[in-house]
Write an enzyme that holds these catalytic residues in place. Structure first.
Site, PDB file in Angstrom:
ATOM      1  N   HIS A  11       0.778  -1.126  -0.002  1.00 62.70           N
ATOM      2  CA  HIS A  11       0.148  -0.091   0.093  1.00 62.70           C
ATOM      3  C   HIS A  11       0.846   1.140  -0.084  1.00 62.70           C
ATOM      4  CE1 HIS A  11       0.537   0.822   4.287  1.00 62.70           C
ATOM      5  NE2 HIS A  11       0.237  -0.763   4.350  1.00 62.70           N
ATOM      6  N   GLY A 185       1.966  -2.645  15.868  1.00 59.31           N
ATOM      7  CA  GLY A 185       1.103  -1.980  14.784  1.00 59.31           C
ATOM      8  C   GLY A 185      -0.057  -2.644  14.384  1.00 59.31           C
ATOM      9  N   ASN A 313       1.478   8.223  15.099  1.00 55.76           N
ATOM     10  CA  ASN A 313       0.502   8.311  16.389  1.00 55.76           C
ATOM     11  C   ASN A 313       1.203   9.659  17.066  1.00 55.76           C
ATOM     12  OD1 ASN A 313      -0.543   8.120  18.893  1.00 55.76           O
ATOM     13  ND2 ASN A 313      -1.257   6.003  18.289  1.00 55.76           N
ATOM     14  N   ASP A 337       4.717   3.207   4.677  1.00 51.36           N
ATOM     15  CA  ASP A 337       5.580   2.608   3.508  1.00 51.36           C
ATOM     16  C   ASP A 337       6.081   3.544   2.277  1.00 51.36           C
ATOM     17  OD1 ASP A 337       5.199   0.375   4.978  1.00 51.36           O
ATOM     18  OD2 ASP A 337       4.224  -0.645   3.471  1.00 51.36           O
ATOM     19  N   ALA A 428      -1.146  17.464   4.548  1.00 52.31           N
ATOM     20  CA  ALA A 428      -0.970  18.544   4.064  1.00 52.31           C
ATOM     21  C   ALA A 428      -0.468  19.505   4.865  1.00 52.31           C
ATOM     22  CB  ALA A 428      -2.531  19.005   3.514  1.00 52.31           C
ATOM     23  N   ARG A 458     -14.125  13.807  13.870  1.00 53.08           N
ATOM     24  CA  ARG A 458     -12.694  13.835  13.657  1.00 53.08           C
ATOM     25  C   ARG A 458     -12.183  15.400  13.814  1.00 53.08           C
ATOM     26  NH1 ARG A 458     -12.094  10.627   8.132  1.00 53.08           N
ATOM     27  NH2 ARG A 458      -9.878  11.666   8.367  1.00 53.08           N
ATOM     28  N   ARG A 527      -3.281  18.728  17.329  1.00 56.59           N
ATOM     29  CA  ARG A 527      -2.290  18.284  16.561  1.00 56.59           C
ATOM     30  C   ARG A 527      -1.517  19.272  15.694  1.00 56.59           C
ATOM     31  NH1 ARG A 527      -2.678  15.833  11.380  1.00 56.59           N
ATOM     32  NH2 ARG A 527      -5.047  15.655  11.832  1.00 56.59           N
ATOM     33  N   SER A 559      -6.180  18.474   4.882  1.00 55.90           N
ATOM     34  CA  SER A 559      -5.623  18.093   3.707  1.00 55.90           C
ATOM     35  C   SER A 559      -6.762  18.508   2.642  1.00 55.90           C
ATOM     36  CB  SER A 559      -5.566  16.524   3.722  1.00 55.90           C
ATOM     37  OG  SER A 559      -6.478  15.894   3.897  1.00 55.90           O
TER      38      SER A 559
END
Length: 613
Positions: A11, A185, A313, A337, A428, A458, A527, A559
């Site tokens: 992915h 994970g 995280n 990844d 972003a 969220r 954040r 984003s």
């Protein structure tokens, strides 16, 4: 030396290019194909990187793949043999793919590379780096540190799930590993699956859901699912999981322990799910802190680098920083990844130049260059593309661009911001962003439901001028990549009443909690992204102008996409998202677009255009 790094086939495929130890370009394939988490061979990302470097296939000296397929096949085969006869159905489905394609991945890679350029398909150029070493290299070599501890945590690479490495100047070596199936994970992903979100993409939703709950199940997790030693090493109790043998993450014993089957994505979230999210978050933080504390004591190193999916995280990262065992922390912004492509390129470059001519990596304050490593577009090209899309726009000078955009933000409008080079990684950071006024008590809900078309629980992140961060948040270090969480300063907050505290879950989010409620989570955290004039002068100028108008040096930054869509890449992508959502103002380069002036026939049904993530 010119080295092309590649990650693919699982992915978040990506490509990265470094020249003599300096990053030239990096991008994820999803941004070009518009398929979120696209795992396919990164043809478009490679073409972009070569174009950005103005390099041909002949000029590429080495090509680095981010993992070793034979070791991965060995792990898959040994796992099935260890659990036989359980898992035969999973084994039956996986083997044809592995034998037909992945076991012979060298040949597959060479064919794909040759299709781009015959010179790229030369066998002598191709190298392989182990998965966790690629992650470690992606964090250490671009960091500003001459020596550091490097901690990598993810689901699984070939065998390793957690690794510790030490970097000293040009050298990087792994000193400890925890191996599959014992994986922090995968434990987190099991709860991602169980709470109804997609594995490998929904983990950040679990982190965002956690503050709505209480860690009521943390003791159950420690008692039954994971055995954690004082030094942070751990083992999972595999009786409760099916990821080794089945087609799902959890099994019936897991479901019985936590009160029922996994939530379907279309089912409502209950308080139990919020408590489960809080519990696995608390367990994760405990394990990470035990690891960092013991490794700090063992190595004596005062600098820490983090990579791997668990390094995204940001709540755990913030706690590691506040724990005080390290003077400075560097987190690879493309920690998953995709960043493996960059790490593989560094691993091969450093390994071969060290043996050949002793060339050194030049450490800079920010070798990632703010992670603005993707495509950019000249103003003339922007205008040509917008014309072709049927957009109505005006072209203004730099000062008018900043002034008009800041005014739109101060008046409560949602702004699409497409400027400069695209970011590498999942965040972003002021290159491809949707921006808004953080002072608005209704902005968080409006952006989630009307612009992003995503779950209302969220949170959104604040972008803040670096020199003003300590005036608004309990933090005074650089956080350029939005990978640290800190509390909003207490003198900027309003304490919730007992009646408000008693509200259920998401209802708490609608309570006014601070001067910047749109970026203040229910636990008063945020954040953070610190914005630096050196890496993004245009975004810095915009926030500065917004502060002149409002007294607030903070913007909501999320984003530039809707739920299920990759972050926009091109001006056409930005215009499509603008016309398919309730973004009201769009700035692409020096072109300004107002929603009310656009052709209504170009409005798109973006809400249902992408598969939900």
């Amino acid at each position: 030396m010119l080295v092309l790094g590649i990650s693919a086939f699982y992915h978040d495929s990506a490509a990265a290019l470094i020249r003599d130890g300096q990053i030239v370009a990096a991008a994820q394939e999803e941004r070009f194909t518009r398929k979120k988490h696209d795992p396919s061979f990164p043809v478009n990302a490679i073409a972009y990187c070569l174009g950005e470097a103005r390099a041909s296939g002949e000029e590429v000296d080495r090509i680095a793949f981010y993992e070793k397929p034979f070791l991965k096949f060995e792990r898959l085969l040994e796992t099935y043999l260890a659990f036989a006869p359980r898992g035969f159905e999973s084994f039956r489905r996986a083997m044809p793919l592995w034998i037909g394609e992945k076991l012979f991945q060298r040949d597959h890679l060479l064919r794909e590379l040759s299709a781009i350029s015959p010179a790229l398909g030369e066998k002598a150029k191709l190298r392989f780096s182990e998965h966790h070493f690629s992650h470690a290299a992606s964090a250490y070599y671009p960091s500003p540190f001459q020596s550091a501890l490097v901690l990598t945590m993810d689901g699984v690479g070939e065998w390793a799930t957690t690794s510790a490495a030490i970097g000293r100047e040009q050298d990087l070596s792994i000193i400890k590993e925890i191996h599959f199936p014992h994986s922090l994970g995968l434990l987190y992903s099991a709860f991602t699956y169980y709470t109804g979100f997609k594995v490998n993409s929904g983990e950040y939703k679990v982190m965002g859901l956690a503050p709505y709950g209480e860690p009521k199940y943390a003791k159950t997790i420690f008692d039954h699912l994971i055995d954690v030693k004082p030094d942070g090493s751990f083992r999972l109790n595999l009786d409760y999981f099916s990821f080794c043998t089945g087609l799902t993450m959890t099994d019936s014993r897991f479901e019985a322990m936590f009160g029922g089957p996994a939530r379907r994505p279309d089912q409502p979230l209950e308080q139990r799910h919020m408590d489960l999210a809080a519990s696995i978050q608390a367990v994760t933080e405990d394990v990470v802190l035990r690891l960092t504390r013991s490794l700090s004591t063992q190595t004596g190193l005062r600098h820490l680098c983090l990579a791997g999916g668990v390094a995204l995280n940001c709540v755990a990262n913030g706690k590691v920083l506040r724990d005080g065992r390290f003077d400075r922390i560097f987190i690879q912004p493309a920690a998953g990844d995709a960043g493996g492509a960059l790490g593989a390129a560094f691993a091969v470059y450093c390994g071969e130049t060290r043996r050949a001519d002793g060339a050194k990596i030049v450490k800079e304050p920010d070798s990632m260059r703010g992670t603005y490593l993707g495509p950019s577009f000249e103003q003339s090209d922007i205008e040509r593309r917008l014309d072709a899309a049927g957009a109505v726009y005006s072209v203004v000078d730099d000062d008018a661009l900043i002034s008009q955009t800041a005014t739109a933000l101060a008046s409560g409008r949602a702004v699409g911001w497409h400027q400069g080079r695209m970011e590498f990684g999942p965040r972003a950071l002021g290159g491809r962003s949707i921006l808004a006024d953080p002072r608005s008590p209704t902005m968080q809900k409006a952006l989630n439901l009307k612009v992003k078309y995503r779950e209302s629980f969220r949170p959104f992140a604040p972008s803040v001028l670096r020199e003003r961060v300590a005036d608004w948040f309990d933090l005074d270090v650089d956080s350029p990549y939005m990978l640290l969480v800190a509390d909003v300063k207490s003198d900027r907050c309003r304490e919730m009443s007992a009646q408000e505290q008693a509200l259920f879950g998401v209802d708490k989010l609608n309570v006014l909690r601070s001067e910047i409620p749109a970026v203040t989570h229910v636990d008063y955290s945020a954040r953070l992204q610190t914005v630096h004039k050196e890496t993004n002068p245009r975004y810095y100028a915009l926030i500065s102008r917004f502060e002149e108008l409002t007294g607030c040096p903070v913007l909501v930054n999320t984003s530039f996409n809707v739920r299920g869509e990759p972050i926009v890449c091109t001006p056409e992508d930005a215009f499509s998202c603008f016309m398919g959502s309730e973004i009201e103002f769009l700035a692409v380069g020096n072109s300004i677009l107002h929603k009310e002036r656009q052709n209504p026939e170009l409005v798109r049904d973006y809400k249902n255009a992408f598969d939900l993530d």
